[in-house]
Design a protein around this motif. Structure first.
Motif, PDB file in Angstrom:
ATOM      1  N   ARG A 171      41.088  25.993  41.983  1.00 23.76           N
ATOM      2  CA  ARG A 171      40.720  27.431  41.998  1.00 23.76           C
ATOM      3  C   ARG A 171      40.864  27.993  43.423  1.00 23.76           C
ATOM      4  O   ARG A 171      41.356  29.102  43.615  1.00 23.76           O
ATOM      5  CB  ARG A 171      39.281  27.620  41.501  1.00 23.76           C
ATOM      6  N   SER A 172      40.435  27.190  44.403  1.00 26.63           N
ATOM      7  CA  SER A 172      40.546  27.630  45.804  1.00 26.63           C
ATOM      8  C   SER A 172      42.007  27.793  46.188  1.00 26.63           C
ATOM      9  O   SER A 172      42.385  28.760  46.855  1.00 26.63           O
ATOM     10  CB  SER A 172      39.888  26.608  46.737  1.00 26.63           C
ATOM     11  N   PRO A 187      54.626  39.771  45.451  1.00 29.80           N
ATOM     12  CA  PRO A 187      53.862  38.529  45.274  1.00 29.80           C
ATOM     13  C   PRO A 187      53.724  38.154  43.800  1.00 29.80           C
ATOM     14  O   PRO A 187      53.613  39.025  42.938  1.00 29.80           O
ATOM     15  CB  PRO A 187      52.496  38.867  45.883  1.00 29.80           C
ATOM     16  N   ILE A 188      53.755  36.845  43.545  1.00 29.29           N
ATOM     17  CA  ILE A 188      53.555  36.356  42.173  1.00 29.29           C
ATOM     18  C   ILE A 188      52.194  35.670  42.111  1.00 29.29           C
ATOM     19  O   ILE A 188      51.935  34.726  42.857  1.00 29.29           O
ATOM     20  CB  ILE A 188      54.673  35.367  41.775  1.00 29.29           C
ATOM     21  N   THR A 189      51.339  36.177  41.245  1.00 29.42           N
ATOM     22  CA  THR A 189      49.996  35.610  41.112  1.00 29.42           C
ATOM     23  C   THR A 189      50.054  34.321  40.303  1.00 29.42           C
ATOM     24  O   THR A 189      50.574  34.317  39.186  1.00 29.42           O
ATOM     25  CB  THR A 189      49.054  36.605  40.396  1.00 29.42           C
ATOM     26  N   PRO A 190      49.551  33.206  40.842  1.00 33.87           N
ATOM     27  CA  PRO A 190      49.569  31.948  40.076  1.00 33.87           C
ATOM     28  C   PRO A 190      48.727  32.082  38.804  1.00 33.87           C
ATOM     29  O   PRO A 190      47.744  32.824  38.762  1.00 33.87           O
ATOM     30  CB  PRO A 190      48.938  30.930  41.033  1.00 33.87           C
ATOM     31  N   ALA A 191      49.128  31.354  37.776  1.00 30.66           N
ATOM     32  CA  ALA A 191      48.412  31.405  36.493  1.00 30.66           C
ATOM     33  C   ALA A 191      47.005  30.847  36.638  1.00 30.66           C
ATOM     34  O   ALA A 191      46.731  30.061  37.547  1.00 30.66           O
ATOM     35  CB  ALA A 191      49.187  30.593  35.452  1.00 30.66           C
ATOM     36  N   LEU A 192      46.122  31.280  35.753  1.00 30.38           N
ATOM     37  CA  LEU A 192      44.762  30.717  35.734  1.00 30.38           C
ATOM     38  C   LEU A 192      44.771  29.314  35.114  1.00 30.38           C
ATOM     39  O   LEU A 192      44.113  28.397  35.619  1.00 30.38           O
ATOM     40  CB  LEU A 192      43.833  31.627  34.926  1.00 30.38           C
ATOM     41  N   PHE A 193      45.534  29.178  34.028  1.00 28.30           N
ATOM     42  CA  PHE A 193      45.568  27.899  33.317  1.00 28.30           C
ATOM     43  C   PHE A 193      46.129  26.798  34.218  1.00 28.30           C
ATOM     44  O   PHE A 193      47.110  26.995  34.922  1.00 28.30           O
ATOM     45  CB  PHE A 193      46.445  28.051  32.058  1.00 28.30           C
ATOM     46  N   ARG A 194      45.457  25.668  34.209  1.00 22.31           N
ATOM     47  CA  ARG A 194      45.779  24.513  35.045  1.00 22.31           C
ATOM     48  C   ARG A 194      45.470  24.752  36.529  1.00 22.31           C
ATOM     49  O   ARG A 194      45.889  23.986  37.384  1.00 22.31           O
ATOM     50  CB  ARG A 194      47.249  24.087  34.897  1.00 22.31           C
ATOM     51  N   THR A 202      37.956  32.870  22.967  1.00 22.54           N
ATOM     52  CA  THR A 202      38.442  34.231  22.733  1.00 22.54           C
ATOM     53  C   THR A 202      39.901  34.330  23.171  1.00 22.54           C
ATOM     54  O   THR A 202      40.259  33.830  24.233  1.00 22.54           O
ATOM     55  CB  THR A 202      37.606  35.245  23.548  1.00 22.54           C
ATOM     56  N   ALA A 203      40.717  34.958  22.356  1.00 28.46           N
ATOM     57  CA  ALA A 203      42.151  35.054  22.644  1.00 28.46           C
ATOM     58  C   ALA A 203      42.396  35.749  23.983  1.00 28.46           C
ATOM     59  O   ALA A 203      41.738  36.741  24.315  1.00 28.46           O
ATOM     60  CB  ALA A 203      42.843  35.822  21.521  1.00 28.46           C
ATOM     61  N   ASN A 204      43.344  35.205  24.749  1.00 30.71           N
ATOM     62  CA  ASN A 204      43.748  35.762  26.045  1.00 30.71           C
ATOM     63  C   ASN A 204      42.630  35.781  27.092  1.00 30.71           C
ATOM     64  O   ASN A 204      42.707  36.527  28.062  1.00 30.71           O
ATOM     65  CB  ASN A 204      44.312  37.175  25.891  1.00 30.71           C
ATOM     66  N   LYS A 205      41.581  35.021  26.849  1.00 31.22           N
ATOM     67  CA  LYS A 205      40.499  34.928  27.838  1.00 31.22           C
ATOM     68  C   LYS A 205      40.473  33.508  28.406  1.00 31.22           C
ATOM     69  O   LYS A 205      40.870  32.552  27.741  1.00 31.22           O
ATOM     70  CB  LYS A 205      39.140  35.226  27.193  1.00 31.22           C
ATOM     71  N   PHE A 206      40.000  33.416  29.619  1.00 32.52           N
ATOM     72  CA  PHE A 206      39.922  32.104  30.261  1.00 32.52           C
ATOM     73  C   PHE A 206      38.493  31.831  30.692  1.00 32.52           C
ATOM     74  O   PHE A 206      37.687  32.753  30.885  1.00 32.52           O
ATOM     75  CB  PHE A 206      40.849  32.057  31.483  1.00 32.52           C
TER      76      PHE A 206
END
Ligand SMILES: [Zn+2]
Ligand SMILES: [Zn+2]
Length: 321
Positions: A171-172, A187-194, A202-206
């Motif tokens: 996460r950091s 800039p490309i924001t890294p994905a939350l998943f992994r 809930t769909a589309n929620k992390f």
């Protein structure tokens, strides 16, 4: 000759850290943060000269952003019992030792960056033993504190597990990558998943992924049996070749799988009630799961269960030494 200078007024720690981090990328002669706290005390921080000072000591000033993310920011967790100031101080005591943490700006981060961050956190805990991982530190602290009768709670003071800290580092790393790319045009924001997050129901929620380990330990020696009626001759404890203990739900007068606790218990350093209160939780099957000092040391010699003697307790105390 015109001197270009800028004063930023803010009470936010983030602003000070970002200003130092990016001060060399902004073409100004002077960049100063006018910081004030709740006591209305004003401090002028010459962030450009701080960045220069760090460079002269061969410290990448962007490391402040990495330390900031690791020690809690708006999107990473606070590390219990470790303040931001202490975390920074530990790094600056020996910055060359932790130079690999800068690689947390790569996403996904290499293992040596996470290892270096783990070493930094381990060294932050003042503990008189040399350990190689947070898991080892966790176990060592627990094994010493469980014998301390004055200590009311153990779990609240223990460090994070290695696996939980690994997810925190992911996460950091994601957060640091976003900051480092702040001046990029696309800039490309890294994905939350992994990256320390998992899909929620809930769909589309992390949701935050606290650890990749199971919620409960799966060591069979930590299990106890339920409300057995048949004298515990075919229950989980018996099949696992473990004696039933006070933590099992079977009745001690009916259970034929128990060993008699005699006065030898009082001669030893274990306080069953204190261990019980700190270690039990309910498993999903409604059975109690606990960190039993007996479960891992139930004596079994030549395939036969043995009575619990003071000799066997000696071996228990070795485990907790
Ligand atoms: Zn049983
Ligand atoms: Zn039993």
């Amino acid at each position: 000759m015109i001197h270009v200078q800028l004063i930023i007024q803010s009470s936010n720690t983030d602003v000070v850290i970002f200003a130092i981090g990016f001060s060399m990328s902004i073409i100004l002669d002077h960049l100063v943060v006018k910081s004030f706290n709740t006591y209305k005390k004003t401090t002028y921080i010459d962030v450009k000269s701080i960045a220069s000072e760090l460079r002269s000591r061969f410290i990448d000033h962007y490391v402040l952003l990495v330390l900031h993310a690791l020690s809690e920011c708006d999107s990473t967790s606070y590390i219990r019992n470790i303040t931001k100031k202490n975390f920074f101080q530990c790094y600056f005591d020996n910055p060359m030792n932790y130079s690999a943490i800068m690689k947390l700006s790569s996403n996904p981060p290499p293992q040596d960056a996470i290892d270096s961050a783990e070493e930094l956190l381990i060294n932050r805990y003042s503990f008189d033993y040399t350990v190689k991982s947070l898991d080892e530190l966790h176990a060592k602290m627990a094994s010493i504190w469980v014998k301390d009768r004055n200590r009311k709670s153990i779990s609240g003071s223990l460090p994070s597990s290695t696996m939980a800290f690994h997810e925190h580092c992911l996460r950091s790393s994601r957060r640091v990558k976003i900051w480092f790319d702040a001046l990029e045009p696309f800039p490309i924001t890294p994905a939350l998943f992994r990256n320390g997050y998992d899909h929620s129901s809930t769909a589309n929620k992390f949701k935050i992924k606290w650890s990749a380990l199971n919620d409960h330990p799966n060591d069979y020696r930590l299990q106890t049996c339920g409300e057995c009626k048949g004298g515990c001759t075919g229950c989980k404890c018996y099949k696992n070749n473990l004696s039933c203990t006070v933590f099992c739900k079977c009745h001690q007068d009916v259970c034929g799988n128990r060993i008699s606790y005699n006065s030898s218990i009082q001669n030893n350093s274990f306080d069953v009630t204190s261990i019980q209160s700190q270690s039990i939780y309910e498993s999903s099957e409604g059975e109690r799961v606990f960190q039993s000092p007996y479960a891992c040391s139930t004596p079994k010699l030549n395939g036969m269960r043995n009575n619990l003697t003071s000799l066997n307790f000696v071996s228990i105390s070795y485990i907790f030494t």
